[in-house]
Design an enzyme around this catalytic site. Structure first.
Site, mmCIF file in Angstrom:
data_model
loop_
_atom_site.group_PDB
_atom_site.id
_atom_site.type_symbol
_atom_site.label_atom_id
_atom_site.label_comp_id
_atom_site.label_asym_id
_atom_site.label_seq_id
_atom_site.Cartn_x
_atom_site.Cartn_y
_atom_site.Cartn_z
ATOM 1 N NE ARG A 15 -3.360 -0.164 2.885
ATOM 2 C CZ ARG A 15 -3.610 -0.137 4.182
ATOM 3 N NH1 ARG A 15 -3.423 -1.218 4.922
ATOM 4 N NH2 ARG A 15 -4.032 0.959 4.746
ATOM 5 C CD GLN A 75 10.057 -13.966 6.514
ATOM 6 O OE1 GLN A 75 9.906 -12.740 6.528
ATOM 7 N NE2 GLN A 75 9.160 -14.794 7.021
ATOM 8 C CB THR A 81 4.555 -12.600 12.461
ATOM 9 O OG1 THR A 81 3.342 -13.291 12.792
ATOM 10 C CG2 THR A 81 4.193 -11.287 11.793
ATOM 11 C CG ASN A 169 -0.673 -8.791 18.758
ATOM 12 O OD1 ASN A 169 0.177 -8.426 19.582
ATOM 13 N ND2 ASN A 169 -0.405 -9.614 17.760
ATOM 14 C CG ASN A 226 0.122 -0.949 7.272
ATOM 15 O OD1 ASN A 226 1.058 -1.736 7.194
ATOM 16 N ND2 ASN A 226 -0.631 -0.858 8.339
ATOM 17 C CB ALA A 362 22.475 44.666 1.423
ATOM 18 C CE1 TYR A 369 30.155 23.938 -10.155
ATOM 19 C CE2 TYR A 369 28.112 24.903 -10.965
ATOM 20 C CZ TYR A 369 29.006 23.846 -10.927
ATOM 21 O OH TYR A 369 28.751 22.718 -11.661
ATOM 22 C CB THR A 405 28.860 49.994 -2.586
ATOM 23 O OG1 THR A 405 28.680 50.109 -1.186
ATOM 24 C CG2 THR A 405 27.556 49.596 -3.247
ATOM 25 N NE ARG A 422 32.002 52.567 -6.712
ATOM 26 C CZ ARG A 422 31.713 52.768 -5.448
ATOM 27 N NH1 ARG A 422 31.165 51.808 -4.731
ATOM 28 N NH2 ARG A 422 31.970 53.920 -4.889
HETATM 29 C C1 UD1 Z 1 0.184 -8.554 12.825
HETATM 30 C C2 UD1 Z 1 -0.331 -9.459 13.942
HETATM 31 C C3 UD1 Z 1 -1.617 -8.869 14.518
HETATM 32 C C4 UD1 Z 1 -1.361 -7.472 15.005
HETATM 33 C C5 UD1 Z 1 -0.754 -6.601 13.906
HETATM 34 C C6 UD1 Z 1 -0.300 -5.293 14.476
HETATM 35 C C7 UD1 Z 1 0.334 -11.732 13.382
HETATM 36 C C8 UD1 Z 1 -0.108 -13.028 12.820
HETATM 37 N N1 UD1 Z 1 -0.575 -10.768 13.401
HETATM 38 O O1 UD1 Z 1 -0.772 -8.588 11.799
HETATM 39 O O2 UD1 Z 1 -2.098 -9.669 15.571
HETATM 40 O O3 UD1 Z 1 -2.552 -6.888 15.480
HETATM 41 O O4 UD1 Z 1 0.405 -7.247 13.325
HETATM 42 O O5 UD1 Z 1 0.128 -4.453 13.459
HETATM 43 O O6 UD1 Z 1 1.467 -11.626 13.816
HETATM 44 N N2 UD1 Z 1 6.614 -9.689 8.494
HETATM 45 C C9 UD1 Z 1 7.793 -10.316 8.128
HETATM 46 N N3 UD1 Z 1 7.720 -11.531 7.529
HETATM 47 C C10 UD1 Z 1 6.562 -12.166 7.308
HETATM 48 C C11 UD1 Z 1 5.363 -11.531 7.694
HETATM 49 C C12 UD1 Z 1 5.432 -10.292 8.289
HETATM 50 O O7 UD1 Z 1 8.885 -9.779 8.329
HETATM 51 O O8 UD1 Z 1 6.597 -13.292 6.768
HETATM 52 C C13 UD1 Z 1 6.704 -8.358 9.146
HETATM 53 C C14 UD1 Z 1 6.036 -7.276 8.358
HETATM 54 O O9 UD1 Z 1 6.992 -6.621 7.522
HETATM 55 C C15 UD1 Z 1 5.550 -6.343 9.460
HETATM 56 C C16 UD1 Z 1 5.250 -7.281 10.614
HETATM 57 O O10 UD1 Z 1 5.987 -8.451 10.356
HETATM 58 O O11 UD1 Z 1 6.538 -5.441 9.890
HETATM 59 C C17 UD1 Z 1 3.763 -7.611 10.720
HETATM 60 O O12 UD1 Z 1 3.316 -8.225 9.564
HETATM 61 P P1 UD1 Z 1 1.913 -7.868 8.911
HETATM 62 O O13 UD1 Z 1 1.761 -8.676 7.685
HETATM 63 O O14 UD1 Z 1 1.751 -6.404 8.807
HETATM 64 O O15 UD1 Z 1 0.933 -8.454 10.028
HETATM 65 P P2 UD1 Z 1 -0.541 -8.001 10.321
HETATM 66 O O16 UD1 Z 1 -1.442 -8.741 9.427
HETATM 67 O O17 UD1 Z 1 -0.650 -6.545 10.360
HETATM 68 MG MG MG Z 2 0.455 -4.880 9.577
#
Ligand code: UD1
Ligand code: MG
Length: 451
Positions: A15, A75, A81, A169, A226, A362, A369, A405, A422
């Site tokens: 996004r 990764q 996550t 969370n 985001n 002034a 340059y 001046t 001048r």
């Molecule tokens: C996640 C949480 C959700 C929480 C929210 C807060 C999980 C399953 N869900 O959801 O409970 O309310 O964040 O913002 O954890 N990322 C990686 N690798 C991956 C997936 C994600 O590095 O494979 C990173 C993303 O870049 C990001 C963070 O982890 O910085 C969270 O991932 P995102 O996909 O935004 O999770 P949400 O669906 O927002």
């Molecule tokens: Mg998120």
């Protein structure tokens, strides 16, 4: 107990609609990932590991500039996550301390909150950071069981009743390293997204009889970025916090909401910042300075008692000593202005040095340059540069020297000398009136011809 930060930053950030990895988008001139790192530093981590994925090499290069001790792990596929945290397993083999999981796109968690998480960890095996959301939207919901956290349910997997919960969370979690990796082994991807959820650790830990708790922080701290709209909002949050901190530290802001700071702006006590001042990166202002309205500063240093603006521009390498005056429509770049010197009006001083108590008239320009290379202008102490002097660099002006001046300075001026460069003025008595008559007659002739 020692701490390892694991910062998740592999996500695509679709996004943002950008070629730049999301976590490198700047907030107050620093990548948002840097803000997250700074927040994490309050825990004095022994290790800091960033999990990168999309644009990993760009992220790695940027991080090398920010902090060479940060380890980057790629990764390759973003499977969730829990899968992201699992990438740190090999790097942390033998590490017996705590892991604190942060998000690279959640840059504003406070030092205080992180410390509270660590504190809570002394009574619980796993600590999750939650917040009460004004609009819980699609956040994961924290299902509490008294003071314990029972489980986290992702929005997609939640029942209608669970979706009514507004305790959400943040994604931040703390626990003991080996315990976290053991729990991650048990996570599967049988959920609505088909991802390995870190949030599943909570239910798994409870099933093993471990103690799990959630602590709460202000929603502003968990602001995730985001989209560009979120990015602008994050900048506003940063600005609001910094303005408050500046005022608490004894800086007067006449119209705080119009002053913009960079992540590293330093301003001394009893300085006054007038409305509509913008600080780019790398600015330090000492005590008792005055930065007047509509000035723009970046990469510069302003010493005690100096006055800058209104409408001044200090560019990188501008070094103002004590009690200097830099006035309206003056631009200073890569130049040292010594104590008590004044550049008050409409001047450009670039690649130069100006000695103590020298006055620059002034409209003075250092012509630094030549179209290919930059050259320096050295101006001594207690000198007087007349208005509209052009100093064609490389060139030097001595101490107690003067330029008349309008002088175009092409040769060095020794101490105490007056440079007068001048065309000499000649007055022709009565000639103005004659000239006017001739011009008027011409105009009349032209008008007649046109009729
Ligand atoms: C996640 C949480 C959700 C929480 C929210 C807060 C999980 C399953 N869900 O959801 O409970 O309310 O964040 O913002 O954890 N990322 C990686 N690798 C991956 C997936 C994600 O590095 O494979 C990173 C993303 O870049 C990001 C963070 O982890 O910085 C969270 O991932 P995102 O996909 O935004 O999770 P949400 O669906 O927002
Ligand atoms: Mg998120």
């Amino acid at each position: 107990m020692s701490t390892a930060l694991v910062i998740l930053a592999a996500g695509k950030g679709t996004r943002m609609n950008s070629d730049l990895p999301k976590v490198l988008h700047p907030i107050a001139h620093a990548p948002m990932l840097q803000h997250a790192l700074v927040a994490g530093q309050t825990l004095q981590p022994e290790r800091t590991i960033v999990i990168a994925g999309h644009g990993a090499e760009t992220v790695r290069t940027a991080l090398a500039e920010i902090d060479e001790d940060v380890e980057v792990i790629v990764q390759e596929e973003q499977l969730g996550t829990a899968h992201a945290v699992a990438q740190a397993r090999d790097a942390l083999a033998g590490f017996a301390g705590n892991i604190v999981v942060l998000y690279g796109d959640t840059p504003f968690v406070s030092a205080d909150t992180l410390e509270r998480m660590i504190e809570a960890h002394s009574d619980a095996d796993l600590v999750v950071l939650g917040f009460t959301a004004a609009d819980p939207g699609r956040y994961g919901r924290l299902v509490m069981d008294g003071n314990s956290l029972e489980r986290i349910v992702e929005y997609k997997d939640a029942t209608d009743a669970e979706r009514q919960i507004d305790f959400c969370n943040s994604g931040l979690m703390a626990g003991q390293a080996t315990q976290i990796f053991d729990l991650i082994d048990k996570v599967d991807c049988a959920n609505a997204s088909g991802e390995y959820y870190l949030t599943d650790l909570v239910g798994l830990a409870r099933a093993e009889g471990l103690r799990v708790t959630a602590i709460s922080c202000d929603e502003a701290e968990t602001l995730g970025v985001n989209s560009r709209v979120d990015l602008a909002q994050a900048d506003q949050v940063f600005q609001a916090r910094t303005r408050m901190a500046m005022m608490e530290d004894g800086v007067t802001l006449m119209a705080p909401e119009t002053v913009y700071f960079a992540f590293d702006t330093v301003i001394g006590r009893d300085s006054v910042i007038e409305p509509n001042v913008v600080f780019g990166p790398g600015v330090t202002v000492e005590s008792g300075a005055q930065i007047r309205a509509f000035s723009h500063l970046e990469g510069c240093h302003v010493s005690r008692g100096s006055k800058v603006g209104p409408y001044a521009r200090l560019r990188p390498g501008a070094e103002l000593a004590e009690d200097t005056h830099i006035g309206n429509f003056v631009e200073i770049k890569n130049a040292e202005i010594a104590a008590g010197a004044k550049v008050n009006h409409l001047s450009y001083i670039g690649d130069a040095s100006v000695g103590e108590k020298t006055n620059i008239g002034a409209g003075t320009i250092t012509c630094n340059y030549d179209g290919v290379m930059k050259h320096r202008t050295e101006i001594g102490a207690r000198s007087f540069i007349g208005s509209n002097t052009m100093l064609i660099a490389p060139v030097s002006v001595g101490n107690e020297a003067m330029t008349a001046t309008g002088t175009i300075v092409t040769k060095n001026i020794e101490d105490g000398a007056l440079a007068l460069g001048r065309a000499e003025q000649e007055n022709k008595p009565g000639r103005a009136r004659k000239l006017m008559d001739i011009l008027r007659a011409k105009k009349a002739r032209l008008k007649k011809g046109a009729e």
